[in-house]
Design an enzyme around this catalytic site. Sequence first.
Site, PDB file in Angstrom:
ATOM      1  N   CYS A  87       1.083   5.609   2.292  1.00 48.52           N
ATOM      2  CA  CYS A  87       1.304   4.830   0.950  1.00 48.52           C
ATOM      3  C   CYS A  87       2.511   5.862   0.348  1.00 48.52           C
ATOM      4  CB  CYS A  87       0.223   4.336   0.203  1.00 48.52           C
ATOM      5  SG  CYS A  87       0.706   2.963  -1.096  1.00 48.52           S
ATOM      6  N   HIS A 195      -3.721   1.370   3.461  1.00 46.45           N
ATOM      7  CA  HIS A 195      -4.526   2.486   3.310  1.00 46.45           C
ATOM      8  C   HIS A 195      -5.751   2.435   4.111  1.00 46.45           C
ATOM      9  CE1 HIS A 195      -2.883   3.689  -0.645  1.00 46.45           C
ATOM     10  NE2 HIS A 195      -2.302   2.527  -0.891  1.00 46.45           N
ATOM     11  N   GLU A 197      -8.087   4.605   4.396  1.00 48.89           N
ATOM     12  CA  GLU A 197      -9.364   5.149   3.744  1.00 48.89           C
ATOM     13  C   GLU A 197     -10.025   3.837   2.813  1.00 48.89           C
ATOM     14  OE1 GLU A 197      -6.400   5.496   2.526  1.00 48.89           O
ATOM     15  OE2 GLU A 197      -6.319   5.327   0.389  1.00 48.89           O
TER      16      GLU A 197
END
Lengths: 217, 759, 82
Positions: A87, A195, A197
Site C-alpha cells: 500500500c 494488505h 497482513e
Amino acid sequence: MARVGVLRFPGTNCDRDVFEAIGHAGAEAIWLWHADLFDAKAFDALVLPGGFSYGDYLRSGALAARAVAMKSVREAADRGTPILGICNGFQILCESGLLPGALTRNAGLRFRDQWVELEKVGSQSPFGARLSSGARLRVPIAHADGRYMVNDETLKALQDGQQIWLRYTENPNGSRHAIAGVTNRKGNVAGLMPHPERAFHAWMGGEDGRKILDLWD
Amino acid sequence: MGQTERLDEEFAAKLKRYRLNRDEHKRICGLIGREPQGVEWALFSALWSEHCSYKSSRVHLKNLYNTSPRVLQAFGENAGVVDLGDGERVAFKIESHNHPSYIEPYQGAATGVGGILRDIFTMGARPIASANYLCFGRPEAERMEKLVDGVVRGIGGYGNAVGVPTVTGQTEFHESYDRNILVNAMAVGLFRPGEKVFLSKAKGPGNLVVYAGAKTGRDGVHGASMASESFGKDSAAKRPTVQIGDPFFEKLLIESCLEVMAEDLVVAIQDMGAAGLTSSSFEMASKGGVGFVMHLDRVPLRDSTLTPEDILLSESQERMLMVVEPSKLQRVQEVFARWGLEAVAIGEVIPDRKMKLYWHGQLLTEIDPDLLTEHAPKYERPFEVWSPRSRVPQAQVAVPIEASIAERELERVLTSPQGCSREFIYRQYDAHVGAATVADCEDSVGVLRLKDSGRGLGVVLGCRPQVMRQDARDGGFDAIAYPALELAAKGFEPLAVTDCLNFGNPERVEVMSSFVAALDGMNELCRILETPIISGNVSFYNETEGRNITSTPSTGLVGLRPDVLKVPKSAFSSSGREVFLLRLPQLMSGGAYRELRGQEPACAGQLAARPFAGFLRALTQVARDEKVLATRVVGKFGLAYALAKMVSRSRVGVRIGRGGFEAARHTLAAGALFHEVFYEVILETSASPSEFRSLVMRQLAAHSPVDLFEMVHLGKTEGSALLIEGLLNVEAHKLEAWSQAGWTNAFENLKLPQSYGEA
Amino acid sequence: MAIYKFGVRVMPRPEVLDTQGRAVEETLKREGRKVQAVRVGRFVELEVQAGDEAQATQEAQTIAESLLCNSLIETFAIEKRG
C-alpha cells in the site's frame, strides 16, 4: 531464523500489523527507523508497511521516499535483497524510483475499503513464489491513491519483462491493466496495494495473505 | 444618550461577547469579590459555557448509574475505563461535533474524530476502534448532499490516516436535522496487560507544566461558548476560524504520548479540547487541589499576533498538556523530538490553589481554579414529569398490507432514505487497519479481537430517533436496550455505556422534559442490566431558528465474548438451515413505516427492564452456541425488512411458511408487514428444530421466567429469494438493487465506485 | 462567444493551519534546504466561454467562489492567461 527489517516512517500505521504477521510467518521482524541508515547486508528481506507517511501530503509516498533510511533500502535493492512495499510502502517504492509507475487517486475519487480477488501473473517475485501463475487470492484493499498508472511503453516493458505481479480480477480503482502489484526488472523489489497482513487468520475473514508473506516457513 | 446608558450598553455588549448573562456576572463578582478583569472574562466565558460546565445537565447527570465492579474510571476523566479481566482494560467515550460539522463538514467531522481519539490516548490507551453516529436532514434539504459528503470524507480522511479502524456506525435521516445535523464520534482504546492508566489530576508542587504537540493558532477561538448557543440566521457571520485537523500530526502525537507514558515520564496529562489551554489547565489544577503558574508567552505559536486571550481560548488541534517532574523533562523532550514534535515547559505546579497567568513577566490574573470549575452555575431548568405518549389500542398500531401491494411497499421501504443502503458511507472507512477486525460495518456489531487474550470485544451504537419521537422515555430505554440486544445476539455480554446527549434548547420546557425522561429510561435499564454509563457528553442548543432537533441521546456500548471464532453473521449463511424468531413482546409500534407514510406515531404496551434483562442474558448464551450461524435484531420497518436485509447481503434466500409468519405476527392485524415489536431477534441455526428449541429453553430457564417469551419457527433458508408464502416473493439481487437505488435516488452525486474493467 | 483562459490560484487562508505545507516544510528542512516557510495550495486552469472578457471574468469569479475555493479555509486569486 530469517531477519526481516520493517521500516517505520512518520505516519506509517500498518507497521505493527506487518511486524506481527512476519512473526506468524516464522521470521524475526526488526524495526528500522526512517531517520537512520541501516546495514543493508544484515537483513534477509525488508518490508515497507502501509499507512499515511507524512499524511500523504504533496503526493502519497513522495516525502517518505526522501527519508535517510531509503539510501539503505536502495543499497539492499542493489544487492538483490527481497523488498516488499505494501500500500503506502508500494507508493514509496514508486516515488523513490525503485519500482516503475505511479499510484494516483482512485478512479472513483474516494477511499475504498473492501475485499478483492487477485490473480497472480508474473512469477519473478520472491514473495508468493510458490503460487502458480493464475492462482487466485482474496485480500482486502484500503486506499484512496491506488490507481496504478504507466504509459504504453512502460506497460509493454512490464509485460515483456514479466514484471506484472498481481492483477485485480475486478478492477476497484481504475488501475491500468487492472494491475495490483508489480516488481522491478530483477524481480527482488515488489509492491502491491492490497494488505496481505489483513488476511492472515480465519477470524479476519481469510488467510490468503500468508501466501504472499511466505518467504520464511 | 447619557453616560450611564452608554456604559450599560457597553456592559451588555461585553456580556454578549463573552456569552454570560447578568446573573452569572453577579455570581462571578460574588465569588472573586470584585469585577472580573482582562482575561478573566474569557476564562469565565469558556469554563462556564454549557459545553464545559454542563450547567443545565449536571443536576440530572449526577443520578446516572455509573458504577459496577468492572468500572475503573467513570465521569470526571477524559474517558471511562472498564476492566475486562486478564489484565486487559478498555477506555471509551462518545462525543458530539455537531455545530462545527454544520459549518464546515469535512473539518468539523475530522476534528471530531481527532478530539475523541485524544480523549482516549491521553489516558494511556492505544485507540483500537472508532465508530460514528450521524443524523442528517432530508436529502433534499439545503446543502444536505454536501454535508453528507463532507462529513463522511472528514471522518474517513482523519480516521483512515491516523490508523484507527472504523468498525461500526449508524446514520439517520429526518427533517428535524435539516438545519442542525448531528456528528457523534466514539473511540475505544485498549490497555494491554501491564499498561498503566493515566489521569488528569495534577500533582506535586515544583513539577513542570508541559505543552506538547502542535503550535497554537487562531483556530476556534470562542468555539466552546459558540457550541453552547443556538444557531441563528447570522451563524455564518460569527464563525471563528475553522479548526483544521491534521491526522498525520495526531498519529505522531499518539506515538509520542504513548511512548512517554510507557516510560512513565508523566504525572498527569490532558488533551486540549474545547476551550483549549484554559479548560485543560484549570481542570487539571482543580482536580489535583493545586495551582499552576503559567507563562502564556512560552506557548509555541503559529501566529505571532495572538493575544493572551486568544492563546487561552484557541482550539488548535493536536495539543496536549502534561505535568512532568523536572528531572524527566529532557527525556520527554527527546521522545517528542524523535517524532518531530515540540514539548515545552510553560509553567509549574504550585501548592496554593491559584492559577497565576503571566504574559512577558506581567501577572494577568491570579484566581482559584475551583471558582471556574467546581463553582460554575448549576441550573435546575424547568421540566414536566413524563407520562407515556403515543399509546393506542393494539389493533390500531400496524398498517395492514394486502398481498397485492406487499412487494411495492417493500420496495418503498428499501428505497427510502431511512431504509436504504449505507454502503456508500462505510466503504470509505478503513475498517481493517490494526489487523484485529473480526466484523465491520457490514455486520450489526463491530468486533475486534483482543490480542493478548484472544477474546472478542463488541462495539455498537444506539438510539433510534424515531422511537424518541414516539416517546422520550421509551426512546431512552431503547437507546440502551436495542444496542445491548444487538451485542447479545452476537454472544457479547454488554459491559458499559457511553452516551452523547444531543438535545435542543434546555431553556424550553419540552426539551428539558424529554431530556429528563430519556435519561430516566436509560438509567432504569442500565441499573437492571448492571451496565453503567461511564463517559459521554451533553450537546444542548441543537436549535436553529427556533426549531429543535429530535431529542437524540446516542449511545455506544462495548461487550465481551470469550472467543472470536464463531461470531454469528448478520446475513443468512447457507441453504437448508432452520430460521427462528425469539421474542419478548413488550411494546408494539407502528414505527418507521408509519413515519414513512406520514402518519402519527402509534404504539401499544410498555417497556419493562427486568424481563428484558432475562431475555438479554438468555440470548447471549444462545448466540454463543456454535450452531447459531446468523442473527439479527428486528428493528426499523419490522420483520419483513430484517429478513430482506439478511437475504440481500449474502444472496441466501429464505422461505417463511404462512403459518410461521402469522404465528410471528399473531397479535396484530393480518398482513401487517412492517410494524415493530420490541424486542425480537431472528436466528439461523444448523441445529434441528427440536435441538434448537431445547437449547433455547435451557438458556431461558436458567435466566428468566420462561412464559414471557415466544419462539416461532419461521421457516428455512433456501433458494435466493425472500419468500413469505402468500405475501412476498422477491429475489435477493432485486432487494439489493432497491437498497442501493434508495441511496442513489437520495444523493445522485454520491455514487459508490463500481468496477473499472481493464482501464 | 469566445474562449477566455484563466488561472485560479487557491491558497489556505493565512490564519488557517496548512497541514500539507507544514509536512513539506519539515521534510525540506530535514534535508538541509534553506527554506523558511512553505504553503501548499492548488492551481486550476479554466477555459470559459463568454460574450466578452468582463462576462468571462465574472463567470470565472463565480466558479472560483462556488466550487474551487472553500472561503472558510481558503482564498483565491484569478489571473487572466492568454
